[in-house]
Write an enzyme that holds these catalytic residues in place. Sequence first.
Site, short mmCIF file in Angstrom:
data_model
loop_
_atom_site.label_atom_id
_atom_site.label_comp_id
_atom_site.label_asym_id
_atom_site.label_seq_id
_atom_site.Cartn_x
_atom_site.Cartn_y
_atom_site.Cartn_z
CE LYS A 140 -0.09 4.98 10.20
NZ LYS A 140 -1.35 5.58 9.69
NE ARG A 189 -0.46 0.75 3.70
CZ ARG A 189 0.81 1.07 3.60
NH1 ARG A 189 1.57 0.54 2.65
NH2 ARG A 189 1.34 1.93 4.45
NE ARG A 221 -0.49 5.71 2.92
CZ ARG A 221 -1.44 4.79 3.04
NH1 ARG A 221 -1.30 3.81 3.91
NH2 ARG A 221 -2.53 4.86 2.31
CE LYS A 227 -1.31 1.21 12.15
NZ LYS A 227 -2.38 1.92 11.41
CB SER A 264 -3.46 -5.71 9.39
OG SER A 264 -2.45 -5.07 8.64
#
Length: 329
Positions: A199, A209, A221, A252, A278
Amino acid sequence: MNTSIVRHRRLRRTAGIRNLVRETHLHVHDLIMPIFVAHGENVKTEISSMPGVFNLSLDRLDAEIEEIVSLGIQAVLLFGIPGAKDSVGTGAYAEDGIVQQATRKIKKLAPDLVVIADTCLCEFTDHGHCGVVHEGDCGAVVDNDESLSLLVRTAVSQARAGADIIAPSNMMDGFVGAIRQGLDEAGFEDIPIMSYAVKYSSAYYGPFREAAQSAPKFGDRKTYQMDAANAREALREAETDVREGADMLMVKPGLAYLDIVRLLKERYDLPLVVYNVSAEYAMVKAAAMQGWIDERAIVLETLTGMKRAGADLIITYHAKDAVRWMNGL
């Protein structure tokens, strides 16, 4: 006539011939539909950056699940938006948490539908990070090992609620091993783990988000999600998860990382999942709304490309539309 020409076009001459020799086939059983379940009543709020995707309260789930099942989609991936958040993400592992309630409801509505529970704390913490945060000498730090204990509690509570698959997305070191041990000790040794093994820290998560109300309140992150420039690191991450007991591996995001999908496909024999995330969805929707692209053709080509790269399963917000298009609707 030049007899030395190799005539590849012979196998492209008609639609029937092209169908006969097609190497990659997209099927409804390849697709997993994400669902965002929100606290409250009579909530059906469209996510502004993701047209056609909604935050749904428990009492609005029935129609969504009925539609998904009617299309033949086999699995959903659950994300929860709680009514309250705190520093340790209590809502993630509460027995009456929003994901736990949604899981029980879905299994009652559609017992054969596979419920995959996203296992993370970011939607449930008031700071938006994926673990427990402490102040260190150099500022706020996500405490890896303390976070693991809460992630184990989350996974066990999700399994207890009826989740068929646990999908930890937190990217803490050792998360697969900790969760596997916790599930086994709680009597859930038959529950598989779909690990978000690779990820990346990505700009492609922006609309998610908004949907999950999980943007970090400070920092980013990058100290626990992967650097977008790294490929060999992806193999190390995946290798660790395989050793710790992952049953499936995920990459991802999808589009910008299909080279990573191919690397993992060639290296490991576990089922491989790709998350069509997304922003990948939002970009297609935005261009289609402007009339710049053929949405149906773009989506089916994109999903086929992910499968051709090596994906066995694809998590996608396009799932319902894709099934309709594949069925000629």
